[in-house]
Write an enzyme that holds these catalytic residues in place. Structure first.
Site, PDB file in Angstrom:
ATOM      1  N   SER A 158       0.853  -1.184   0.000  1.00  0.00           N
ATOM      2  CA  SER A 158       0.000   0.000   0.000  1.00  0.00           C
ATOM      3  C   SER A 158       0.888   1.233   0.000  1.00  0.00           C
ATOM      4  O   SER A 158       1.759   1.351  -0.864  1.00  0.00           O
ATOM      5  CB  SER A 158      -0.952  -0.038   1.203  1.00  0.00           C
ATOM      6  OG  SER A 158      -1.896   1.014   1.138  1.00  0.00           O
ATOM      7  N   HIS A 205      -2.311  -0.989  -3.454  1.00  0.00           N
ATOM      8  CA  HIS A 205      -3.332   0.041  -3.282  1.00  0.00           C
ATOM      9  C   HIS A 205      -2.842   1.338  -3.920  1.00  0.00           C
ATOM     10  O   HIS A 205      -1.779   1.849  -3.569  1.00  0.00           O
ATOM     11  CB  HIS A 205      -3.585   0.315  -1.793  1.00  0.00           C
ATOM     12  CG  HIS A 205      -4.090  -0.862  -1.038  1.00  0.00           C
ATOM     13  ND1 HIS A 205      -3.982  -0.963   0.333  1.00  0.00           N
ATOM     14  CD2 HIS A 205      -4.713  -1.994  -1.436  1.00  0.00           C
ATOM     15  CE1 HIS A 205      -4.508  -2.096   0.747  1.00  0.00           C
ATOM     16  NE2 HIS A 205      -4.953  -2.745  -0.316  1.00  0.00           N
ATOM     17  N   ASP A 263      -4.874  -4.722   5.672  1.00  0.00           N
ATOM     18  CA  ASP A 263      -5.244  -5.544   4.526  1.00  0.00           C
ATOM     19  C   ASP A 263      -4.132  -6.563   4.252  1.00  0.00           C
ATOM     20  O   ASP A 263      -2.950  -6.234   4.257  1.00  0.00           O
ATOM     21  CB  ASP A 263      -5.455  -4.671   3.292  1.00  0.00           C
ATOM     22  CG  ASP A 263      -6.023  -5.446   2.115  1.00  0.00           C
ATOM     23  OD1 ASP A 263      -6.668  -6.489   2.340  1.00  0.00           O
ATOM     24  OD2 ASP A 263      -5.813  -5.014   0.963  1.00  0.00           O
TER      25      ASP A 263
END
Length: 340
Positions: A165, A192, A284
């Site tokens: 991310s 992400h 996540d």
């Protein structure tokens, strides 16, 4: 202690267009708790103003005269390290990602003539507040220990899945540069990033690493040495030796999310899957990484010292999902060892 949402976010805006500086400053200041402390017309001015005003976060255009955004980012990260959000007019272009390799943390599309500025403003301010909380100078020790055991031996890793991310593009290019074009396993990645940027990210990674990196299409075979990247707005999973794209709802607010990819790798490849969790905010991927470990597959987390943000690796470690915590530069060697 002042609640995070109540803290004023001090922003420096850098763009060569006086009209855009005015527009962006208005969009930023329109939100409660935001203040534009300075504006700059080129990269050198941005660096000087960053030293003077010490903003919490900077928005940076790339194409500016005199000193472009790349020069500005390099100076800021050397002199006054500050979270930087790059704004670009074309998300499909790979060149914007060079800014992330220089130390900028994130990238977002500029508003254009048909953009709903109210919606864009909410998105921009949310991103700025998130970045303003990131410490870009790290004094934290990594969690790795001396004499750490070698990777857990399995029947031979035949799939590597990676989740990242915030700070991920820079980490990914560093990791992938350590893999040869003849790397014997396919690699599937969820990063992400703002919608529309995955095509440019894939092109940039391919150029920087000389590897076969592509935005995943439904049904793409998982071939040795091929690296597939989840596209914007769709989950990437693996099934029957191919990449599959899913329109399932967001997971942990993300779409694509790391966890569905990791869960599918555990289900399809079991002990022959290797999961890697890189820098990022949130959690996540933690549950999915635990599933890979439970299936007998080796799992790796980037260490704290080399992570821009240690949130996702920390969450996976605390969940008991990680075999090894490694500095970024050691991860390619571990993957090569596992796939021999």
């Amino acid at each position: 202690m002042t609640p995070p949402q109540a803290r004023r976010v001090r922003v420096l805006v850098a763009d060569d267009s006086a009209l855009f500086r005015e527009l962006l400053s208005g969009v930023v200041a329109d939100g409660p708790g935001f203040e534009v402390v300075a504006v700059a017309a080129d990269g050198h001015a941005a660096a000087a103003l960053a030293r003077q005003h010490r903003p919490d976060v900077i928005t940076m255009d790339l194409n500016m005269p005199e000193a472009d955004g790349y020069a500005g980012i390099a100076r800021i990260m050397a002199e006054t390290p500050t979270p930087i959000l790059v704004l670009t007019g074309n998300p499909a272009e790979a060149v914007g990602f060079r800014a992330l390799s220089l130390g900028a943390l994130d990238i977002l599309e500029k508003p254009h003539a048909t953009t709903d500025l109210e919606t864009y403003g909410r998105q921009l301010r949310s991103r700025l507040r998130l970045l303003a909380g990131v410490k870009v100078i790290r004094h934290l020790r990594g969690l790795r220990a001396e004499g750490e055991p070698p990777p857990r031996r399995t029947a031979g890793t035949d799939l590597v899945v990676i989740g990242a991310s915030l700070g991920g593009p820079r980490a990914l290019v560093s990791l992938l540069r350590g893999l040869a074009p003849a790397f014997p396993a396919p690699v599937a990645i969820v990063q992400h990033i703002a919608d529309g940027f995955t095509e440019g990210l894939a092109a940039w990674l391919a150029t920087e690493t000389r590897l076969d990196v592509r935005e995943a299409r439904d049904g793409d075979p998982l071939a040795p040495g091929r690296i597939v990247l989840a596209p914007s707005g769709r989950h990437l999973v693996v099934a029957d030796g191919a990449a599959r794209l899913s329109d399932a709802p967001p997971f942990e607010t993300f779409k694509p999310s790391v966890t569905p990819l990791f869960l599918s790798a555990a289900r399809e490849h079991g002990a022959r899957a290797c999961g890697v969790i890189l820098t990022g905010m949130g959690r996540d991927g933690a549950e999915g990484l635990r599933a890979i470990r439970a299936a007998g597959g080796p799992t790796i987390a980037q260490d704290e010292a080399t992570s821009a943000v240690f949130g996702m690796p920390r969450a996976a470690i605390e969940l008991g999902a990680v075999d090894r915590v490694l500095p970024l530069e050691a991860i390619p060697g571990a993957l090569l060892e596992l796939t021999r």
